[in-house]
Design a protein around this motif. Structure first.
Motif, mmCIF file in Angstrom:
data_model
loop_
_atom_site.group_PDB
_atom_site.id
_atom_site.type_symbol
_atom_site.label_atom_id
_atom_site.label_comp_id
_atom_site.label_asym_id
_atom_site.label_seq_id
_atom_site.Cartn_x
_atom_site.Cartn_y
_atom_site.Cartn_z
ATOM 1 N N ARG A 36 3.069 11.066 -5.099
ATOM 2 C CA ARG A 36 3.574 11.750 -4.569
ATOM 3 C C ARG A 36 4.846 11.351 -3.919
ATOM 4 O O ARG A 36 5.661 12.386 -3.100
ATOM 5 C CB ARG A 36 2.232 11.425 -2.739
ATOM 6 C CG ARG A 36 2.450 12.494 -1.246
ATOM 7 C CD ARG A 36 1.953 12.692 -0.931
ATOM 8 N NE ARG A 36 1.386 11.171 -0.020
ATOM 9 C CZ ARG A 36 0.610 10.179 -0.271
ATOM 10 N NH1 ARG A 36 -0.530 10.723 -0.876
ATOM 11 N NH2 ARG A 36 0.394 9.464 -0.098
ATOM 12 N N SER A 37 5.604 10.468 -3.701
ATOM 13 C CA SER A 37 7.220 10.447 -3.510
ATOM 14 C C SER A 37 7.909 10.787 -4.815
ATOM 15 O O SER A 37 8.961 11.425 -3.677
ATOM 16 C CB SER A 37 7.181 8.745 -2.670
ATOM 17 O OG SER A 37 7.039 7.686 -4.276
ATOM 18 N N THR A 87 7.854 -0.857 -6.808
ATOM 19 C CA THR A 87 6.977 -1.204 -5.595
ATOM 20 C C THR A 87 6.215 -1.866 -5.651
ATOM 21 O O THR A 87 6.911 -3.389 -4.923
ATOM 22 C CB THR A 87 7.147 -0.266 -5.439
ATOM 23 O OG1 THR A 87 7.032 1.337 -5.620
ATOM 24 C CG2 THR A 87 5.872 -0.048 -4.458
ATOM 25 N N SER A 113 1.593 -0.704 -0.132
ATOM 26 C CA SER A 113 -0.080 -0.581 0.080
ATOM 27 C C SER A 113 0.927 1.386 0.038
ATOM 28 O O SER A 113 0.007 2.250 -0.056
ATOM 29 C CB SER A 113 -0.729 -0.263 1.247
ATOM 30 O OG SER A 113 -0.442 0.315 2.870
ATOM 31 N N SER A 114 2.505 1.345 0.374
ATOM 32 C CA SER A 114 3.054 2.725 -0.144
ATOM 33 C C SER A 114 4.441 1.759 -0.237
ATOM 34 O O SER A 114 5.055 0.705 -0.205
ATOM 35 C CB SER A 114 2.799 2.706 0.958
ATOM 36 O OG SER A 114 3.956 1.600 2.168
ATOM 37 N N PRO A 115 4.553 2.808 -1.329
ATOM 38 C CA PRO A 115 6.094 2.577 -2.375
ATOM 39 C C PRO A 115 7.676 2.573 -2.092
ATOM 40 O O PRO A 115 7.107 2.906 -0.186
ATOM 41 C CB PRO A 115 6.243 4.132 -3.159
ATOM 42 C CG PRO A 115 5.780 5.456 -2.077
ATOM 43 C CD PRO A 115 4.302 4.658 -1.069
ATOM 44 N N GLN A 149 -4.020 2.866 -4.454
ATOM 45 C CA GLN A 149 -3.512 3.754 -3.075
ATOM 46 C C GLN A 149 -2.159 3.765 -3.623
ATOM 47 O O GLN A 149 -1.874 5.118 -3.800
ATOM 48 C CB GLN A 149 -4.141 3.106 -2.059
ATOM 49 C CG GLN A 149 -3.717 4.265 -1.594
ATOM 50 C CD GLN A 149 -3.784 5.559 -1.462
ATOM 51 O OE1 GLN A 149 -5.019 5.590 -1.363
ATOM 52 N NE2 GLN A 149 -3.441 6.264 -1.187
ATOM 53 N N CYS A 150 -1.187 2.950 -3.987
ATOM 54 C CA CYS A 150 -0.413 2.727 -4.198
ATOM 55 C C CYS A 150 0.278 3.139 -5.394
ATOM 56 O O CYS A 150 1.051 4.398 -5.128
ATOM 57 C CB CYS A 150 -0.233 1.195 -4.324
ATOM 58 S SG CYS A 150 1.992 0.663 -5.231
ATOM 59 N N HIS A 189 -1.617 6.303 -6.111
ATOM 60 C CA HIS A 189 -0.762 7.955 -5.837
ATOM 61 C C HIS A 189 0.034 7.978 -5.263
ATOM 62 O O HIS A 189 0.868 8.911 -4.636
ATOM 63 C CB HIS A 189 -1.960 7.842 -4.863
ATOM 64 C CG HIS A 189 -3.309 8.418 -5.884
ATOM 65 N ND1 HIS A 189 -3.359 9.399 -6.510
ATOM 66 C CD2 HIS A 189 -5.019 8.005 -5.779
ATOM 67 C CE1 HIS A 189 -4.622 9.586 -7.347
ATOM 68 N NE2 HIS A 189 -5.329 8.669 -6.922
ATOM 69 N N ASP A 190 0.481 6.982 -3.788
ATOM 70 C CA ASP A 190 1.954 7.155 -3.068
ATOM 71 C C ASP A 190 3.185 6.734 -3.900
ATOM 72 O O ASP A 190 4.148 8.637 -3.542
ATOM 73 C CB ASP A 190 1.507 5.952 -2.356
ATOM 74 C CG ASP A 190 0.053 5.714 -1.162
ATOM 75 O OD1 ASP A 190 -0.329 7.083 -0.661
ATOM 76 O OD2 ASP A 190 -0.007 4.493 -0.790
#
Lengths: 430, 430
Positions: free
Chosen positions: A358-359, A421, A8-10, A351-352, A354-355
C-alpha cells in the motif's frame, strides 16, 4: 517461531534506484542464458552442469557485491550480509533449478530479486551508518523442483530439519547418480550446515495462476496452501515375450499402471475444482517394445485445500490399486506416501507485506498457493512470507512461462521494501 | 529364390561327436557369463560393451576353428567356411544380443550351435577330401531384439535389402547414441556389405512356447508366422504445473497414453486366442513428478495369424486414438506403422528338416511362430528354415528362460545333420 517481534507496518523505505533495477535486469538476462532452450525457456536441472554454471555466476555476483558466500552440506548457496554477528537474519530466496524444458521465471526470480534487494539495502544502510537489529541473507535452495531428484524441496527441507542431510544426499537421479555425487561434481557440496538464527523468511515467486494478471494486481500475499497427497506406486508383473505369451498368462505392469492413471483422473473428476491430481512421472522396466513390462512406477499426486478430502481419496485409491493388481495379476506396492498438510503462513508478515505494498502504491490481495514452495517448507519452523507476482495466463513448468518486466520490477520493489522494513524494525523479543 | 535345388531327403550324416558336444557346452558356458545377471539371466543389449565382448569371444573361436571372419557395415558378424569361392553358401545363425534382464538361450543358441555344427562338418568333409557343392557360413545378426535400437531384426533386414544401411546406422538408442557410433565403439562397424550367394538359411531357436515341452517333441519345424501390426504412436499435450493448473485446462499426454494402453487390451480381448497385443515401451516427457507430461510415445503391437483381422483392428484403433486425443485435448500422431505380413517358410527345407529328424530318431512337428526371427527376415529373399527346440513353460524374455541340456544337444544334432545334408546335396540349378 515467535521469538521475534515482527513489525506490523512498513517504515519509510528507500526504493531500489534505477541502477538496482538495471542490475536486476542484467543479472536476469545473464542467468536466463544458462540452460536456455531453443524456444527461449530454461532446462537447468538441479546440480547439473548448467546449475553449476548459474551458481558460479550468482556466487561471483554476491562476492562482488560484498556478500559473504557459504554453501551448506546439501548445496544450499547463501549470500550473507552481517551487520552484527549476534543478530538474527532476515532471509529471502528461492531456487535456481528448473523443471525440464521449463520457464525462465520460476524460482530464479526470487533468488535474483532477493540478491539485488539486499545489496541495495545494505549499501544504503552502510552509507547512512545504520546498524540494523537484523542481518540479511539470500539463498538458492537446492533441488526445489524435484525433477531430477525426489523428493522436491530438498534444500529447504534439510534446512528446517524435515529431511536429514544423509537422506537428501542419498537421493538418486534416473541414472543412479546421487545428489551427493552431483553436487560434488559441480563444486557445491559444502562441509557443514549453516547454523544461523532466522527471524523471518521472505520469498517472491511467479503466481503460476492467472488471477493477478486477470485482476491487474501487482502482488499476491499468500495466506495458505493446498494440502497434497503424494504417492509413489509400483506395480510388479512378470517379463515375458509380447509375441507368443498367451494373453491370459501375462502379468503386465504397464497395463496395470495405465488403469491406475485413469483411476487418478476419475477420482479427481468427482471433486470439481476442489481437487487437482496427476501422474507426472511413470518409469517402465524394461521398456522394450517386445517385452511385457515387469515393473511400472507411478508418481501420483492429489491436491486439495481439504486434508479430509485427500484422506478419503487416499483410502479409496488404495482399494482401487489393490483391485487393479488383482485384475491384472500384478503385485502393487505403495513405495512412499506423503501427506503434506496445508500451511497457514505467518499473518503478521502477510499484514506487513500488504502495508508495504500500500505504501508503495501497489495493489495486493491475499492468495492461496496450490503448488509447494520453499517458503512453505520454511514456514514450518520460521515465520515466512510468500509474495506472488503475475504470471501470463498462469502458464507454468512450460517454456512459454512469462511475466512482464514491469511486474518483475514491482515485485522487486515490494520485496526490497519488505526486507528493509523487517531488517530495520524486527526486534528480538527474547 | 528357386535357383537352387534343395534336397528333399537327408543324406546319411555324421552326427556331431562327443567332442563337438563338449565344445558347444563350453562355448555356451563362456558366452553365458558375458552380461550375466544376478538371477543367472542375460542383459546384453545390441552393440553394448557386453555385446562387444561376446562378439570378440565368438570371433576368436571362429578364427581358431578355421573360419574366415568378416563383419559387414551394420555389424553382422560372419564366419565363413569356403570350399569353392564360386559356390553358394548354406548360411545359419541367429543373434547374440538380448533383451534387458532376459534369458541365456534366445538367439545365442542358434549362433553357437551353428558355429559348432559347421566346424564339425567342415572338419569331416576335409578329412574325407570331399569338396561339397555349397560353402558354409554362420552369422550373428545385429540387433535382432530391437530393445536398444528400433526397429528389431536390424542386421538381417539390411542383409536382405528390406532396410537400408544408412537407415539402420542412423537408429538411435534412448541416450541418442546411433547404432553406427555404438558399433564403432565396440569395433564392429565393418566397411562393406557381404555379397555372397545364399542357397539356404537355417536358424535354430528356443520355442518361446510350451507345446514342444508339453508334447515331449524335440524339434518344431516352423511352417508359418503370425502377422504383426506395429505402431509407434505419439500423443502431444502441453507441459504445465501439476499443482495450480486447473484440471480442465490440462492437455496431459500421459493421461491420453493410459487410455490408449487400455484400449489396446480391450481390442485384443475381443479376439480370444486369435490375437495378441501389447504396449511394451512407453516414453514420457518430461517425466517429472510436478509436470503435466507434454509427450508420450507408445510402442503398440497387435499380432494375429490373420492379416485381415489386423487390418480391421488397425482401422478401429486409429479411430480410437483420434477419439482419445479429442477427449484429452491432445494431438495424436502415428509416427510409424508397420504391417508385417505372415510368412510361409520354404516347404522343401521344412520337409528336409523333418526327414533329417526322423533319420536321427528325433520327434518333430510343424510349428507356427508368433514372434519374429531373423529367419523370417531372411525368408523374404532366401529359402529359409526355422527349427524350434523346447522352452521350459514357454518362458521368454525373462531371466528364468530355460531349455534342458538334452534338448540343446538334440537341436545341435538336427542342425548339424540338416546343414550337412544341404551343403553336400544342394545343387545349383541355374
Amino acid at each position: 517461531m515467535s521469538t521475534y517481534s515482527i513489525p506490523s507496518s512498513p517504515i519509510a523505505v528507500n526504493l531500489p534506484d534505477a541502477d538496482a533495477i538495471s542490475e536486476f535486469d542484467a543479472l536476469f538476462r545473464a542467468t536466463s542464458a544458462i540452460g536456455v532452450t531453443s524456444a527461449g525457456g530454461l532446462h537447468r536441472l538441479a546440480a547439473s552442469e548448467e546449475d553449476g554454471r548459474v551458481r558460479d555466476l550468482l556466487r561471483d555476483w554476491l562476492v562482488r557485491h560484498g556478500f559473504h558466500v557459504q554453501v551448506d552440506r546439501v548445496g544450499n548457496l547463501f549470500g550473507l550480509v552481517t551487520f552484527d554477528p549476534s543478530a538474527p537474519y532476515v532471509l529471502c530466496g528461492s531456487h535456481l533449478d528448473s523443471q525440464p524444458s521449463a520457464g525462465r521465471f520460476d524460482g530464479v526470480y526470487g533468488v535474483l530479486a532477493g540478491a539485488v534487494a539486499i545489496a541495495g539495502i545494505a549499501r544504503r544502510l552502510r552509507e547512512r551508518g545504520v546498524r540494523p537489529p537484523c542481518n540479511l541473507a539470500v539463498v538458492d535452495w537446492t533441488n526445489e523442483e524435484g525433477a531430477r531428484f525426489q523428493p522436491s524441496l530438498t534444500g529447504s527441507s534439510v534446512f528446517t530439519g524435515a529431511l536429514s542431510v544423509d537422506d537428501a544426499l542419498a537421493c538418486t537421479d534416473a541414472q543412479g547418480i546421487t545428489l551427493c555425487q552431483a553436487l560434488e561434481r559441480i563444486g557445491y557440496l559444502g562441509e557443514e550446515m549453516l547454523d544461523i538464527p532466522v527471524a523471518a523468511y521472505v520469498e517472491t515467486h511467479v503466481e503460476q495462476g492467472e488471477r493477478l494478471e486477470r485482476e491487474q494486481i501487482s502482488i499476491g500475499v499468500v495466506r495458505e496452501t493446498w494440502a497434497a497427497l503424494k504417492l509413489r506406486v509400483r506395480f510388479d508383473g512378470e517379463q515375458s515375450h509380447t509375441g507368443p505369451t498367451p494373453m491370459d498368462q501375462r502379468r503386465d505392469a504397464l497395463r496395470a499402471a495405465a488403469r491406475a492413471i485413469s483411476a487418478v483422473y476419475s477420482e479427481v473428476g468427482k471433486h470439481g475444482d476442489q481437487m487437482h491430481g496427476s501422474v507426472g512421472r511413470l518409469d517402465v522396466y524394461p521398456n522394450s517394445p517386445n517385452v511385457v513390462p515387469s515393473k511400472a512406477t507411478l508418481y501420483v499426486e492429489f491436491r486439495s485445500l481439504s486434508t479430509d478430502r485427500l484422506e478419503d481419496v487416499g483410502k479409496r485409491f488404495a482399494q482401487i490399486l489393490d483391485d487393479i493388481a488383482a485384475q491384472t495379476g500384478t503385485h502393487v506396492e505403495v513405495e512412499s506416501r506423503q501427506l503434506r498438510a496445508p500451511v497457514a503462513l505467518d499473518s503478521r508478515l502477510a499484514q506487513c507485506a500488504h502495508d508495504v505494498c500500500r505504501s508503495l502504491g501497489l495493489r495486493s490481495v491475499d492468495s492461496v498457493t496450490v503448488a509447494g514452495h520453499d517458503a512453505i517448507s520454511l514456514s514450518r519452523t520460521v515465520p515466512s512470507c510468500l509474495l506472488f507476482i503475475p504470471s501470463h495466463r498462469g502458464i507454468a513448468h512450460n517454456e512459454a512461462e512469462f511475466t512482464e518486466e514491469a511486474d518483475l520490477h514491482n515485485g522487486l520493489r515490494a520485496l526490497s521494501a519488505l526486507l528493509e522494513t523487517l531488517c530495520v524494525t524486527t526486534q528480538n523479543s527474547r
